[in-house]
Design a protein around this motif. Structure first.
Motif, PDB file in Angstrom:
ATOM      1  N   GLU A  82      -1.176  -5.817  10.473  1.00  0.00           N
ATOM      2  CA  GLU A  82       0.254  -5.543  10.358  1.00  0.00           C
ATOM      3  C   GLU A  82       0.668  -5.873   8.927  1.00  0.00           C
ATOM      4  N   GLY A  83       1.299  -4.926   8.268  1.00  0.00           N
ATOM      5  CA  GLY A  83       1.716  -5.176   6.888  1.00  0.00           C
ATOM      6  C   GLY A  83       2.429  -3.993   6.289  1.00  0.00           C
ATOM      7  N   ASN A  84       2.788  -4.140   5.024  1.00  0.00           N
ATOM      8  CA  ASN A  84       3.510  -3.085   4.306  1.00  0.00           C
ATOM      9  C   ASN A  84       2.502  -2.086   3.742  1.00  0.00           C
ATOM     10  N   TYR A  85       2.663  -0.829   4.132  1.00  0.00           N
ATOM     11  CA  TYR A  85       1.720   0.225   3.759  1.00  0.00           C
ATOM     12  C   TYR A  85       2.418   1.258   2.888  1.00  0.00           C
ATOM     13  N   CYS A  86       1.796   1.592   1.751  1.00  0.00           N
ATOM     14  CA  CYS A  86       2.315   2.643   0.875  1.00  0.00           C
ATOM     15  C   CYS A  86       1.514   3.907   1.134  1.00  0.00           C
ATOM     16  N   VAL A  87       2.177   4.922   1.657  1.00  0.00           N
ATOM     17  CA  VAL A  87       1.502   6.194   1.949  1.00  0.00           C
ATOM     18  C   VAL A  87       1.013   6.828   0.654  1.00  0.00           C
ATOM     19  N   SER A  88       1.842   6.762  -0.388  1.00  0.00           N
ATOM     20  CA  SER A  88       1.497   7.405  -1.654  1.00  0.00           C
ATOM     21  C   SER A  88       0.220   6.831  -2.254  1.00  0.00           C
ATOM     22  N   CYS A  89       0.077   5.510  -2.206  1.00  0.00           N
ATOM     23  CA  CYS A  89      -1.103   4.840  -2.782  1.00  0.00           C
ATOM     24  C   CYS A  89      -2.216   4.625  -1.760  1.00  0.00           C
ATOM     25  N   GLU A  90      -1.944   4.958  -0.497  1.00  0.00           N
ATOM     26  CA  GLU A  90      -2.911   4.764   0.590  1.00  0.00           C
ATOM     27  C   GLU A  90      -3.398   3.313   0.612  1.00  0.00           C
ATOM     28  N   THR A  91      -2.458   2.358   0.483  1.00  0.00           N
ATOM     29  CA  THR A  91      -2.846   0.955   0.331  1.00  0.00           C
ATOM     30  C   THR A  91      -1.867   0.029   1.047  1.00  0.00           C
ATOM     31  N   PHE A  92      -2.410  -1.024   1.685  1.00  0.00           N
ATOM     32  CA  PHE A  92      -1.595  -2.107   2.220  1.00  0.00           C
ATOM     33  C   PHE A  92      -1.349  -3.130   1.114  1.00  0.00           C
ATOM     34  N   PHE A  93      -0.162  -3.726   1.112  1.00  0.00           N
ATOM     35  CA  PHE A  93       0.158  -4.762   0.128  1.00  0.00           C
ATOM     36  C   PHE A  93       0.717  -5.981   0.844  1.00  0.00           C
ATOM     37  N   PRO A  94       0.252  -7.186   0.475  1.00  0.00           N
ATOM     38  CA  PRO A  94       0.858  -8.394   1.038  1.00  0.00           C
ATOM     39  C   PRO A  94       2.287  -8.526   0.526  1.00  0.00           C
ATOM     40  N   GLU A  95       3.115  -9.217   1.297  1.00  0.00           N
ATOM     41  CA  GLU A  95       4.535  -9.344   0.957  1.00  0.00           C
ATOM     42  C   GLU A  95       4.734  -9.971  -0.421  1.00  0.00           C
ATOM     43  N   SER A  96       3.830 -10.850  -0.816  1.00  0.00           N
ATOM     44  CA  SER A  96       3.979 -11.535  -2.103  1.00  0.00           C
ATOM     45  C   SER A  96       3.870 -10.586  -3.288  1.00  0.00           C
ATOM     46  N   GLN A  97       3.251  -9.406  -3.086  1.00  0.00           N
ATOM     47  CA  GLN A  97       3.074  -8.463  -4.191  1.00  0.00           C
ATOM     48  C   GLN A  97       4.164  -7.392  -4.237  1.00  0.00           C
ATOM     49  N   LEU A  98       5.025  -7.323  -3.220  1.00  0.00           N
ATOM     50  CA  LEU A  98       6.015  -6.251  -3.151  1.00  0.00           C
ATOM     51  C   LEU A  98       7.128  -6.439  -4.166  1.00  0.00           C
ATOM     52  N   MET A  99       7.688  -5.326  -4.611  1.00  0.00           N
ATOM     53  CA  MET A  99       8.855  -5.364  -5.478  1.00  0.00           C
ATOM     54  C   MET A  99      10.097  -5.554  -4.611  1.00  0.00           C
ATOM     55  N   ASP A 100      11.241  -5.671  -5.255  1.00  0.00           N
ATOM     56  CA  ASP A 100      12.491  -5.823  -4.519  1.00  0.00           C
ATOM     57  C   ASP A 100      12.671  -4.662  -3.543  1.00  0.00           C
ATOM     58  N   GLY A 101      13.201  -4.981  -2.354  1.00  0.00           N
ATOM     59  CA  GLY A 101      13.427  -3.951  -1.345  1.00  0.00           C
ATOM     60  C   GLY A 101      12.162  -3.536  -0.627  1.00  0.00           C
TER      61      GLY A 101
END
Length: 648
Positions: A121-140
């Motif tokens: 379970e996590g934040n997934y970017c369709v464009s980059c085809e990559t999951f990112f941990p919350e600590s790496q996300l930009m604002d919003g």
């Protein structure tokens, strides 16, 4: 010797742009040079065609996904053929042999215990085809790489034990300082790995367009993660998982990528190879991005550079030369018609083209086009020695992927030729009856042109083949050995009279890009409310937005810090700004920060200040800080950002 050279496989979500061309030009140059040296060479390029993004793009166009992938893949291949790219194989991730090889690799990793099943379970970017941990996300909750919104995804997944390879990777980086080129990029990768590696989700169940995991796992809903699929192309192209007919080319000599996908190639890919028991590539080269007229390229701005259009107006090989000469490998480059025209007129027309034209004209006038090298060594030992010293120094620049330095040094040979004509003035010696000396100078320049053309051949193959033909020889491994290694001279020949190779260009030949516009996602225009409030800000000393953007502020990572002797205020810092080498910056912050506390941290740097000397030491930038009655604190990014990222 076997040499294997690869480009990344290009994602088929859009047409090829100048960044794709740049990578491919470099790889083609390295492959051609390797063949010239007599090495058995295999050059791979191709297209990456799986993933949710491709599936969605095809759906928007109401096309079957395979048809959409076929069309875009063909557009890449056709462009490379038009540009005479000398690839040995064009691989597609939809090729059946590739699919089988990837499944074999997945099965082996699973058997090794490096792949296991769990939930993600996590934040997934369709464009980059990559999951990112919350600590790496930009604002919003936006993607740190592309800035687009991410979505929360929870799904069953197979995971690769990336965390298991954290220590082996670090040990490998430490033992192989030139594994990642330019070496400044190595610091970024090592910093990322030091921060800890999480296990990597390597399958998806939310879409179907991809390679399914092996049938014997009885889990048909799982499709392999696009990066596992894509990265394996470098060995499936050689027969991995099938006949392995070309696996003796592995490991690759050089794998070229853009800096935006360095993490996948310098962390995930080596870990996958370690799991499979395969050796790692010798070098991974990460180049920078290209802007246009100082602005980021985007479709909405209408300023994307079409390499085919540039080639049609200016010539494909002139574009190749410009891109490799204009920017140091690893740094960002800027395309402008004026810069291209300046390179063509100055370097190609003036230095190279005119030199050839001059000896054609003089040989016609003095010797009926016949050129004989018999007296060259008698009268021009110094010029030959100087030229050979330059030619002998070139190889290291290609090895380090510093093609701009390679060309910069190579052009010194043309300068030697032009200077010899001016100093020895054959026209004067003809009048004085010193014909042997005059003809020796013409023959000297012909030989310098021949030798330099051999070394320029990998970058401008068609142009240099024309020059060689005019000079009565062919550029081959044999002529490379004769003229460069053995320092031989041309046999007597009759030079051909050919039209000028580089006619001067006075005005831009293409329409200029539209002026930059603010890039926004289309949305309903809000109702305008007239603001009747008058500004109370004093107009004195105000600057315009254009004036503000004349200042270049970048994120820098402090690599080293030490106290400046005999100073209570200064620290000497080595700061990585994503350039070929770190910058030295002298900062007056010693009263507030210890040298040790700064190493590994990030700062904001004014990057386009004129260098200055403080206490006799060069300072190449200024660290931003805020100071009040309570002291001083550095201005820093809220979250880690890539070295060299712009602040604005």
């Amino acid at each position: 010797m076997k040499n294997y050279i690869t480009t990344p496989i290009y994602y088929v979500n859009g047409e090829a742009h100048i960044g794709h061309a740049y990578t491919t030009f470099i790889a083609d140059t390295l492959a051609r040079h390797s063949r010239l040296l007599g090495n058995e060479t295999y050059f791979l390029t191709g297209t990456d065609e799986h993933g949710q993004k491709i599936e969605e793009a095809a759906k928007k166009l109401e096309k079957p996904t395979q048809q959409f992938a076929d069309e875009i893949s063909a557009s890449f291949r056709n462009l490379w053929d038009e540009f005479d790219i000398s690839y040995d194989q064009f691989i597609r991730t939809t090729d059946e042999d590739h699919k089988k090889g990837v499944q074999v690799a997945f099965a082996k990793m699973f058997e090794n215990g490096d792949i296991y099943k769990d939930f993600y379970e996590g934040n997934y970017c369709v464009s980059c085809e990559t999951f990112f941990p919350e600590s790496q996300l930009m604002d919003g909750g936006c993607c740190p790489d592309c800035g687009r919104a991410t979505t929360i995804v929870k799904e069953e997944s197979y995971f690769f034990r990336l965390s298991k390879y954290e220590k082996p990777l670090m040990e490998y980086y430490e033992a192989h300082s030139d594994f990642i080129l330019p070496k400044s990029r190595r610091n970024e990768v090592m910093s990322f790995v030091r921060g800890g590696l999480n296990d990597l989700s390597v399958t998806r169940t939310s879409f179907n367009w991809g390679i399914h995991i092996p049938e014997n796992l009885n889990d048909p809903k799982h499709v392999m993660y696009v990066w596992l699929d894509a990265l394996m192309n470098y060995v499936t192209a050689l027969g991995y998982g099938a006949d392995e007919s070309k696996m003796d080319f592995w490991p690759a000599q050089v794998q070229l990528v853009g800096k935006d996908i360095l993490r996948f190639h310098a962390i995930y890919w080596p870990a996958f190879l370690m799991s499979l028991g395969l050796p790692l590539p010798k070098h991974i080269g990460a180049h920078g991005w290209w802007t246009r007229d100082g602005e980021k390229m985007s479709k909405s701005k209408g300023n994307v550079v079409d390499p085919r259009e540039v080639a049609q107006h200016y010539g494909a090989e002139n574009l190749r030369y410009f891109m490799m000469r204009e920017v140091p490998f690893g740094q960002d480059g800027d395309f402008s018609q004026r810069a291209l025209i300046d390179r063509m007129n100055s370097d190609l027309s003036n230095d190279l083209g005119n030199l050839l034209n001059r000896i054609i004209g003089m040989s016609e006038k003095y010797s009926d086009f016949v050129i004989d090298s018999v007296n060259v060594e008698k009268y021009h030992t110094k010029e030959l020695s100087d030229a050979h010293a330059v030619l002998d120094s070139l190889e290291i620049y290609l090895k380090d992927l510093q093609l701009h330095r390679y060309l910069e040094e190579l052009w010194k040979v043309f300068s030697i030729g032009n200077k010899a004509i001016e100093e020895h003035a054959p026209w004067v010696k003809i009048k004085e009856g010193r014909t042997d000396e005059a003809l020796a100078t013409v023959a000297l320049v012909a030989n310098l042109l021949a030798k330099a053309s051999v070394m320029l051949h990998s970058i401008m193959p068609s142009t240099t083949a024309t020059i060689a033909d005019a000079l009565g020889f062919e550029i081959t491994t044999a002529s490379y050995t004769d003229l460069i290694i053995q320092k031989g001279l041309l046999k007597t020949f009759t030079i051909k009279k050919i039209p000028p190779l580089f006619p001067r260009v006075e005005e831009p030949l293409m329409a200029e890009a539209p002026k930059a516009m603010i890039e926004e996602t289309a949305k309903p225009e809000p109702k305008k409310i007239e603001d009747k409030k008058e500004s109370t800000v004093s107009m004195e000393g105000l600057i315009t937005i254009d004036q503000f953007f004349q200042t270049s502020i970048k994120i820098g990572t402090v690599l080293e810090a030490e106290e400046v002797p005999k100073s209570s205020k200064l620290l000497k810092l080595q700061v990585d700004l994503g350039e070929e080498a770190p910058r030295q910056i002298i900062a007056g912050i010693r009263e507030y920060y210890s040298a040790e506390s700064l190493v590994g941290t990030q700062v904001c740097v004014v990057a386009n200040l004129k260098p200055a000397k403080l206490m006799g030491m060069l300072s190449e930038g200024m660290i931003l800080a805020a100071k009040d009655a309570d002291g001083l604190c550095l201005v820093r990014p809220e979250k880690p950002r890539q070295s060299g990222s712009s602040v604005g």
